[in-house]
Design an enzyme around this catalytic site. Structure first.
Site, PDB file in Angstrom:
ATOM      1  CE  LYS A 281       9.223 130.085  96.846  1.00 28.73           C
ATOM      2  NZ  LYS A 281       8.197 130.806  96.641  1.00 28.73           N
TER       3      LYS A 281
ATOM      4  CD  GLU B 239      11.933 138.842  97.150  1.00 26.78           C
ATOM      5  OE1 GLU B 239      10.862 138.648  96.289  1.00 26.78           O
ATOM      6  OE2 GLU B 239      12.062 138.095  98.085  1.00 26.78           O
TER       7      GLU B 239
END
Ligand code: ARG
Length: 460
Positions: free
Chosen positions: A286, A293
């Site tokens: 990831k 965000e």
């Protein structure tokens, strides 16, 4: 000072409850106002001396005491005693400790009610300037990337469905325009808050022969407030600023939302540099767009600050009420949040790497030039509604045959429009579609370059 007499304690026979002291104190958050509180006090003191309300010798002592306090806070040597009520009391107490009883003369013709209004205005005036600089930094990053990616093609979306091809540079400048409106709102907010309230005292003004204009001049305010009651109860500038900050956050949040979507594997349009992403503690593969965000998430915080100040204000009877002390944390939070987001987003934007091939491929698919074919038919004399219908059927045929428009042969096109000739293929190309939009505000390369020139000449 629990158990001790307060500066306002004359009419009290019992000491303040310890819990009440903690509950009412704002020092732990309003101490950031110290440079403004001291600057305002020095100006007030100079005026008191100029008006012969205090002597010039007394003023000198007070001013040098205040300068001492400023230095000691700046050096980290000042102790903000937790039982002092607020920054005004902390500074006044320390002044009296340093210069003796004469320090008690500083508060002549003044109340904490007009003092806090002044401090907040001085603070926010400075922060608006800082935020305008940060905004300009983000705008510059956008223009720099737009220049670097001047010809890069991007599928434009409406409803998050592929709509029409555009230039990435045009897209980036859309954010520039939004931020430009933000800057203009902030300048307007600054004009309205840039009013000197001192002299309003508690609510009714003062009987001392003060010179408000002189204080305004010393503190670089273009004018003074015109109604003492309004001055001590007004926090419009706080609400207005937080609204402006909320819009800025909303703009940044929307840009970040695009970056989150585009950096995902399914889109793969953009690579956010490693320095601005984080990994997962469990999934080794990831790379997460956490900065984008968090900016999106922090937008909710600033909206919360706006709702807080509007709700705090809505039921306050004229004039000053202690509820107004609750204005500070939302304001400080909005200032801190918007500054942090602008700074990090400028840097992240400058480091974005776009996947040109992937975007071009996406822009060419999905019949994104269907409107251009319809426009071409209109130029051949067909009414737009009819042209829309012809191209709609053509798209339906392509979907059925699993072909794109450019790979149809002319006989197939003639099934829908009998006069078609080879010229029709030119308007199906992505570049043709973009270049055709060479109007002011359009996405053609020339139009975008013209806007960049305008922007750069404004900055000079
Ligand atoms: N700490 C107070 C505030 O932030 C300052 C004004 C206090 N005035 C008063 N009358 N208690 O609003």
């Amino acid at each position: 000072m629990a158990g001790q007499k307060k500066p306002w304690g004359g009419r009290f026979s019992e000491p303040t409850d310890r819990k009440v002291e903690d509950f009412t104190s704002s020092l732990h958050f309003d101490k950031r106002l110290y440079p403004y509180d001291i600057e305002g006090s020095i100006a007030h003191c100079r005026m008191l001396a100029a008006q012969e309300i205090i002597s010039s010798g007394e003023a000198e002592k007070i001013i040098s005491g205040l300068q001492d306090i400023l230095q000691s806070i700046e050096k980290g040597e000042f102790s903000f005693s937790s039982d002092l009520e607020d920054i005004h009391m902390a500074i006044e107490k320390s002044l009296i400790d340093r210069v003796g009883d004469v320090g008690g003369k500083l508060h002549t013709a003044r109340s904490r009610n007009d003092q806090i209004s002044l401090d907040m205005r001085l603070y926010l005036r400075d922060e608006v300037k800082n935020i305008l600089d940060l905004l300009a930094g983000l705008q510059t990053s956008l223009v720099d990337v737009a220049k670097r990616e001047i010809d890069t093609i991007l599928p434009g979306y409406t409803h998050l469905q592929k709509a029409q091809p555009v230039l990435l540079s045009h897209y980036l400048l859309a954010w520039w325009e939004m931020l430009d409106r933000d800057a203009s709102r902030l300048r307007g907010c600054r004009d309205r808050l840039n009013v000197m309230p001192l002299g309003s005292a508690a609510l009714a003004g003062t009987g001392f022969p003060i010179d408000r204009e002189y204080v305004a001049e010393l503190l670089d305010f273009p004018g003074i407030s015109r109604n003492s009651m309004d001055s001590v109860s007004d926090r419009d500038f706080v609400a207005e600023f937080i609204f402006d900050a909320g819009l800025m956050m909303m703009h940044m949040s929307r840009f970040c939302e695009d970056l989150v979507i585009w950096s995902g594997g399914e889109f793969g349009f953009v690579n956010i540099s490693d320095a601005f992403t984080t990994g997962s503690s469990i999934m080794p593969q990831k790379k997460n767009p956490d900065v984008a965000e968090l900016i999106r998430g922090k937008t909710g915080r600033v909206y919360g600050d706006l709702i807080a100040i509007l709700t705090i204000m809505k039921g306050i009877p004229m004039t000053y009420d202690r509820d107004l002390q609750e204005d500070k944390e939302p304001l400080f939070d909005a200032v801190d949040t918007v500054k942090a987001c602008l700074a990090v987003l400028s840097d992240m934007t400058g480091n974005l790497k776009f996947n040109r091939g992937r975007m071009l491929e996406a822009a060419a698919g999905g019949f994104s030039t269907a409107t251009d074919v319809a426009d071409y038919l209109v130029m051949k004399g067909i009414p737009f509604r009819e042209a829309h219908g012809i191209v709609g059927h053509l798209v339906g045929y392509c979907i059925e045959k699993q072909k794109d428009m450019q790979s149809l042969d002319i006989e197939e096109i003639r099934l829908f429009w009998k006069d078609a000739d080879d010229n029709i293929y030119a308007c199906m190309s992505v570049n043709g579609s973009i270049n055709a939009r060479n109007i002011a505000g359009g996405t053609a390369g020339e139009a975008v370059l013209r806007r960049i020139k305008e922007i750069e000449s404004m900055a000079l």
